[in-house]
Design an enzyme around this catalytic site. Structure first.
Site, PDB file in Angstrom:
ATOM      1  CE  LYS A   1      -3.982  -2.165   0.905  1.00 21.27           C
ATOM      2  NZ  LYS A   1      -4.459  -2.774  -0.325  1.00 21.27           N
TER       3      LYS A   1
ATOM      4  CB  THR B   1       8.343  -4.178   2.970  1.00 21.09           C
ATOM      5  OG1 THR B   1       7.494  -4.988   3.771  1.00 21.09           O
ATOM      6  CG2 THR B   1       8.144  -4.524   1.507  1.00 21.09           C
TER       7      THR B   1
ATOM      8  CE  LYS C   1       9.991  -4.225   7.406  1.00 19.25           C
ATOM      9  NZ  LYS C   1       8.981  -4.021   8.444  1.00 19.25           N
TER      10      LYS C   1
ATOM     11  CG  ASN D   1      10.412   1.104   8.248  1.00 15.87           C
ATOM     12  OD1 ASN D   1      11.123   2.034   8.630  1.00 15.87           O
ATOM     13  ND2 ASN D   1       9.100   1.143   8.324  1.00 15.87           N
TER      14      ASN D   1
ATOM     15  N   GLY E   1      10.895  -9.328  14.214  1.00 20.42           N
ATOM     16  CA  GLY E   1      11.388  -8.003  13.815  1.00 20.42           C
ATOM     17  C   GLY E   1      10.471  -6.873  14.251  1.00 20.42           C
TER      18      GLY E   1
ATOM     19  CG  ASN F   1       8.063 -15.476  20.493  1.00 23.79           C
ATOM     20  OD1 ASN F   1       7.149 -15.134  19.729  1.00 23.79           O
ATOM     21  ND2 ASN F   1       9.146 -16.095  20.072  1.00 23.79           N
TER      22      ASN F   1
ATOM     23  CB  ALA G   1      10.026 -18.885  26.394  1.00 26.28           C
TER      24      ALA G   1
ATOM     25  CE1 TYR H   1       0.025  -3.697   6.887  1.00 28.11           C
ATOM     26  CE2 TYR H   1      -1.567  -3.528   5.107  1.00 28.11           C
ATOM     27  CZ  TYR H   1      -0.269  -3.612   5.542  1.00 28.11           C
ATOM     28  OH  TYR H   1       0.747  -3.617   4.619  1.00 28.11           O
TER      29      TYR H   1
HETATM   30  P1  NAP Z   1       8.723 -12.250  12.173  1.00 26.96           P
HETATM   31  O1  NAP Z   1      10.011 -11.592  12.474  1.00 26.96           O
HETATM   32  O2  NAP Z   1       8.663 -13.328  11.145  1.00 26.96           O
HETATM   33  O3  NAP Z   1       8.157 -12.850  13.571  1.00 26.96           O
HETATM   34  C1  NAP Z   1       7.015 -13.642  13.579  1.00 26.96           C
HETATM   35  C2  NAP Z   1       6.541 -13.853  15.015  1.00 26.96           C
HETATM   36  O4  NAP Z   1       5.300 -14.564  14.952  1.00 26.96           O
HETATM   37  C3  NAP Z   1       7.490 -14.674  15.883  1.00 26.96           C
HETATM   38  O5  NAP Z   1       7.475 -14.172  17.190  1.00 26.96           O
HETATM   39  C4  NAP Z   1       6.846 -16.084  15.831  1.00 26.96           C
HETATM   40  O6  NAP Z   1       7.102 -16.860  16.971  1.00 26.96           O
HETATM   41  C5  NAP Z   1       5.388 -15.700  15.821  1.00 26.96           C
HETATM   42  N1  NAP Z   1       4.531 -16.761  15.280  1.00 26.96           N
HETATM   43  C6  NAP Z   1       4.417 -17.168  13.989  1.00 26.96           C
HETATM   44  N2  NAP Z   1       3.506 -18.153  13.889  1.00 26.96           N
HETATM   45  C7  NAP Z   1       3.031 -18.378  15.146  1.00 26.96           C
HETATM   46  C8  NAP Z   1       2.067 -19.270  15.701  1.00 26.96           C
HETATM   47  N3  NAP Z   1       1.398 -20.146  14.940  1.00 26.96           N
HETATM   48  N4  NAP Z   1       1.826 -19.202  17.022  1.00 26.96           N
HETATM   49  C9  NAP Z   1       2.474 -18.340  17.826  1.00 26.96           C
HETATM   50  N5  NAP Z   1       3.415 -17.451  17.348  1.00 26.96           N
HETATM   51  C10 NAP Z   1       3.676 -17.491  16.029  1.00 26.96           C
HETATM   52  O7  NAP Z   1       7.611 -11.194  11.726  1.00 26.96           O
HETATM   53  P2  NAP Z   1       7.603  -9.620  12.044  1.00 26.96           P
HETATM   54  O8  NAP Z   1       8.404  -8.906  11.030  1.00 26.96           O
HETATM   55  O9  NAP Z   1       7.909  -9.428  13.474  1.00 26.96           O
HETATM   56  O10 NAP Z   1       6.067  -9.251  11.734  1.00 26.96           O
HETATM   57  C11 NAP Z   1       5.006  -9.761  12.526  1.00 26.96           C
HETATM   58  C12 NAP Z   1       3.688  -9.357  11.886  1.00 26.96           C
HETATM   59  O11 NAP Z   1       3.514  -7.948  11.985  1.00 26.96           O
HETATM   60  C13 NAP Z   1       3.620  -9.710  10.402  1.00 26.96           C
HETATM   61  O12 NAP Z   1       2.444 -10.423  10.151  1.00 26.96           O
HETATM   62  C14 NAP Z   1       3.616  -8.379   9.688  1.00 26.96           C
HETATM   63  O13 NAP Z   1       2.746  -8.394   8.562  1.00 26.96           O
HETATM   64  C15 NAP Z   1       3.075  -7.433  10.748  1.00 26.96           C
HETATM   65  N6  NAP Z   1       3.633  -6.063  10.607  1.00 26.96           N
HETATM   66  C16 NAP Z   1       2.760  -5.044  10.437  1.00 26.96           C
HETATM   67  C17 NAP Z   1       3.246  -3.747  10.316  1.00 26.96           C
HETATM   68  C18 NAP Z   1       2.301  -2.589  10.117  1.00 26.96           C
HETATM   69  O14 NAP Z   1       2.739  -1.525   9.669  1.00 26.96           O
HETATM   70  N7  NAP Z   1       1.053  -2.728  10.471  1.00 26.96           N
HETATM   71  C19 NAP Z   1       4.633  -3.495  10.370  1.00 26.96           C
HETATM   72  C20 NAP Z   1       5.494  -4.583  10.580  1.00 26.96           C
HETATM   73  C21 NAP Z   1       4.973  -5.869  10.693  1.00 26.96           C
HETATM   74  P3  NAP Z   1       8.408 -17.832  17.039  1.00 26.96           P
HETATM   75  O15 NAP Z   1       9.569 -16.938  17.331  1.00 26.96           O
HETATM   76  O16 NAP Z   1       8.099 -18.774  18.144  1.00 26.96           O
HETATM   77  O17 NAP Z   1       8.507 -18.498  15.692  1.00 26.96           O
END
Ligand code: NAP
Length: 287
Positions: free
Chosen positions: A30, A76, A80, A101, A144, A165, A168, A231
């Site tokens: 977006k 993105t 990153k 970012n 992240g 998390n 843990a 979102y």
């Molecule tokens: P990431 O680094 O891949 O981390 C993913 C996290 O989700 C980890 O803590 C992982 O736990 C957990 N997870 C995945 N599947 C799971 C499950 N089935 N049960 C429990 N925990 C689970 O991703 P990220 O970059 O932090 O982003 C996280 C989310 O935020 C994404 O979906 C992204 O689209 C969203 N986001 C939104 C914005 C925005 O502007 N609105 C900005 C950034 C990110 P483990 O460590 O145990 O694997």
């Protein structure tokens, strides 16, 4: 003709400054729409496009964009971390998150920021009217997005900042990494039993996979805010859990997305765009 921002294409002058978002995949982004709307509203002469970076050629794609006159980029998934590696001047937000970012190109310098966390805090405090000072805040997830959010939230002086998390160990690692800046309570979800939080943020990717988090009963305090980072997906399992627990204030991450974009826009252009009409335009009802 329409450009990829969904806005009417305008002729480019040689003076038009070039910006882009780079990711892979990128078609869903977006950011061109958001920055196009910001540019229109603030009268800034700029072009903002989406670039699908090759998975094995991120740095080359950035260099090519700079050579073609690029002034800045949003970064993105999955780039990153690589963006952090090519930065010559990572700002504190990027250093602490270990991820970037937003990039700004100045001569040979590549300045780098991570505005995700600030975007989240601005959305919660300014748009949703929930000051974080003195609140008990829980972030679910230790990836992240959580790394980027910890410092901006800690700077608001919450009564408690907890990170839970699935693995843990990853949450405990964050306590170590941020020890010089803040004290985090970290652990797995089961350890939250008996605790209540005023703000519960889902920073896991479960909003995309449709998995539910094993949150203990009673984790949402009366009057709590449930914030889903994903979102545009309507009621995710996390938001459904919160609703079932009686939470009235349910929100997704569209405001965070627009607010982090506004931070980058101001960093690049020196002008602060109004975010509310853009958030309104992008909001998908939570049903
Ligand atoms: P990431 O680094 O891949 O981390 C993913 C996290 O989700 C980890 O803590 C992982 O736990 C957990 N997870 C995945 N599947 C799971 C499950 N089935 N049960 C429990 N925990 C689970 O991703 P990220 O970059 O932090 O982003 C996280 C989310 O935020 C994404 O979906 C992204 O689209 C969203 N986001 C939104 C914005 C925005 O502007 N609105 C900005 C950034 C990110 P483990 O460590 O145990 O694997």
């Amino acid at each position: 003709m329409r450009d990829n921002a969904g806005l009417p294409a305008k002729p480019l002058s040689p003076m038009t400054d070039r910006y882009a978002v780079i990711g892979n995949p990128i078609a869903h982004s977006k950011s061109p729409l958001i920055h196009g709307l910001f540019a229109q509203a603030t009268g800034q002469d700029l072009e903002y496009t989406a670039i699908e970076g090759p998975l094995d050629g991120f740095a080359d794609a950035v260099r090519a964009f700079i050579a073609a006159g690029g002034r800045g980029m949003n970064v993105t998934l999955p780039f990153k971390l690589q963006a952090f590696e090519i930065a010559t001047d990572p700002m504190e937000s990027a250093r602490l998150a270990g991820a970037v970012n937003a990039l700004k190109f100045e001569g040979d310098r590549v300045l780098a920021q991570n505005f995700d966390g600030l975007g989240l805090v601005n959305d919660i405090q300014r748009n949703l009217g929930m000051p974080l000072k003195g609140k008990r805040v829980l972030i679910c997830g230790a990836g992240g997005a959580t790394r980027g959010a910890i410092l901006p939230i800690a700077q608001q002086n919450p009564a408690l900042l907890a990170v839970a998390n699935r693995s843990a160990d990853k949450a405990h690692q964050l306590r170590t990494d941020f020890a010089a800046h803040t004290t985090l309570q970290t652990g797995g979800y089961a350890e939250l039993a008996g605790e209540r939080f005023d703000v519960v943020i889902n920073a896991t990717s479960t909003g995309l996979s449709q998995d539910a988090l094993p949150l203990p009963e009673g984790v949402f305090a009366p009057g709590a805010l449930a914030y889903e980072l994903v979102y545009g997906k309507g009621l995710t399992p996390f938001l459904k859990q919160a609703r079932a627990a009686g939470v009235a204030q349910l929100v997704d991450g569209v405001g965070m997305l627009v607010e982090q974009a506004a931070e980058a826009f101001e960093w690049w252009r020196g002008v602060r765009p109004d975010t509310r009409p853009v958030i309104q335009r992008l909001t998908v009802p939570l049903v």
